[in-house]
Write an enzyme that holds these catalytic residues in place. Sequence first.
Site, mmCIF file in Angstrom:
data_model
loop_
_atom_site.group_PDB
_atom_site.id
_atom_site.type_symbol
_atom_site.label_atom_id
_atom_site.label_comp_id
_atom_site.label_asym_id
_atom_site.label_seq_id
_atom_site.Cartn_x
_atom_site.Cartn_y
_atom_site.Cartn_z
ATOM 1 N N ASN A 215 0.812 -1.226 0.000
ATOM 2 C CA ASN A 215 0.000 0.000 0.000
ATOM 3 C C ASN A 215 0.843 1.272 0.000
ATOM 4 O O ASN A 215 0.320 2.366 0.186
ATOM 5 C CB ASN A 215 -0.962 0.001 1.194
ATOM 6 C CG ASN A 215 -0.229 -0.009 2.533
ATOM 7 O OD1 ASN A 215 0.982 -0.165 2.602
ATOM 8 N ND2 ASN A 215 -0.983 0.137 3.605
ATOM 9 N N PHE B 78 2.906 4.346 -1.618
ATOM 10 C CA PHE B 78 2.640 5.104 -2.843
ATOM 11 C C PHE B 78 3.338 6.455 -2.828
ATOM 12 O O PHE B 78 3.750 6.956 -1.783
ATOM 13 C CB PHE B 78 1.131 5.307 -3.039
ATOM 14 C CG PHE B 78 0.457 6.102 -1.948
ATOM 15 C CD1 PHE B 78 0.544 7.493 -1.917
ATOM 16 C CD2 PHE B 78 -0.276 5.470 -0.955
ATOM 17 C CE1 PHE B 78 -0.074 8.235 -0.914
ATOM 18 C CE2 PHE B 78 -0.904 6.196 0.053
ATOM 19 C CZ PHE B 78 -0.804 7.588 0.067
ATOM 20 N N GLY C 139 -6.777 8.058 1.845
ATOM 21 C CA GLY C 139 -7.856 7.125 1.525
ATOM 22 C C GLY C 139 -7.283 5.958 0.751
ATOM 23 O O GLY C 139 -6.515 5.153 1.274
ATOM 24 N N HIS D 239 -5.003 6.241 10.675
ATOM 25 C CA HIS D 239 -3.898 6.436 9.724
ATOM 26 C C HIS D 239 -4.365 6.384 8.280
ATOM 27 O O HIS D 239 -3.553 6.566 7.366
ATOM 28 C CB HIS D 239 -2.814 5.390 9.960
ATOM 29 C CG HIS D 239 -3.043 4.060 9.312
ATOM 30 N ND1 HIS D 239 -4.245 3.383 9.378
ATOM 31 C CD2 HIS D 239 -2.205 3.270 8.576
ATOM 32 C CE1 HIS D 239 -4.128 2.239 8.725
ATOM 33 N NE2 HIS D 239 -2.917 2.146 8.230
#
Length: 397
Positions: free
Chosen positions: A162, A164, A303, A326
Amino acid sequence: MSYTEVPGARVPIRMWADPATVEGAAMQQLRNISTLPWLHGLAVMPDVHLGKGATVGSVIAMNGAVCPAAVGVDIGCGMSAVKTSLTARDLPDDLSRLRSKIEQAIPVGRGLHGEPVDPRSLHGFGTAGWDDFWDRFDQVAPEVKWRRERAMQQMGTLGSGNHFVEVCVDKADSVWLMLHSGSRNIGKELAEHHMTVARSLPHNQGIVDRDLAVFIADTPQMNAYRQDLFWAQEYAKRNRAMMMALFQDVLRREFRKAKVAFEPVISCHHNYVAEERYDGVDLLVTRKGAIRAGSGDYGIIPGSMGTGSYIVRGLGSLDSFNSASHGAGRKMSRTAAKKRFTTQDLEEQTRGVECRKDSGVVDEIPGAYKSIEKVMDQQRDLVEVVAHLKQVVCVKG
């Protein structure tokens, strides 16, 4: 009071999530945590979901003890963001070149730099304590010392999952840079080493879940863990700082005529341990999938790769141990997401975002995550929104 108290074995479990909507396995994890003898308090964020040993989205305050699994294997994982002087009008219609340049500058996935990045070559990068930081690596767990060269080459790299790097635009059309990463492989190596040590200690043999094994104060094992933990947390912070410097340099080159300026960088951990004082007691507060949200503290709550993120300011809730969520938090596992969604679904859910849209990132599809808007609504007493960002470029590992 916007939280719900659920009975726990030693302390009440304060939940900013609706207990009825939390998966059963995650609730059982929380109950298991509540049995630990050293526990002072337990707060649960609205993005809560099942984790390894300790629940993601949990804030665990302990007296004289710390649980390595309550930090997780990506020690110091967190976020950084910075507002730029660019506006949406400065961005080209085709953002594919910009994404390519970011991917060239910042290795993703298992990638690393061919040679360690010289921090002195980076515009505005703070090198204070750099040599001392690496000298301290020689004191960390001997089992991972041989990883030094790899750790140096991974400094300034993204990783996968996850993690990025994003270019975002806020409601006022200002362009922001944002990224999410942690302590890379060296943090994982250190975490797994200490989790193994903790499970072997006599005082942990009677606990309900061996993954919740703890170190207790004034022991050689605790001292060794704290030394390695704080070093790895610093590695994660420096890793994000180096990536942000590389990211900013990409913008400077791509928008030379605009002479891009940057505001101060906002940075926050969300898998870490902090020494804090509550109720007159010095505690070790572990945030696993949670940020510090003390009064005035700036934080970042992302998100998913298609839904946007929030820059927030903490309201200083003592009930939550000055914490907030978080991110949106997963509502299904990666395996479940791959079974349910297709690349066509990914294309539809990331429309308008320059990003990968192949099978390798289907597990990161927005539909695999909870609603970030609902998560934000559930923690109105924990943070106030400073800016709402929407990504236009998203680089994944």
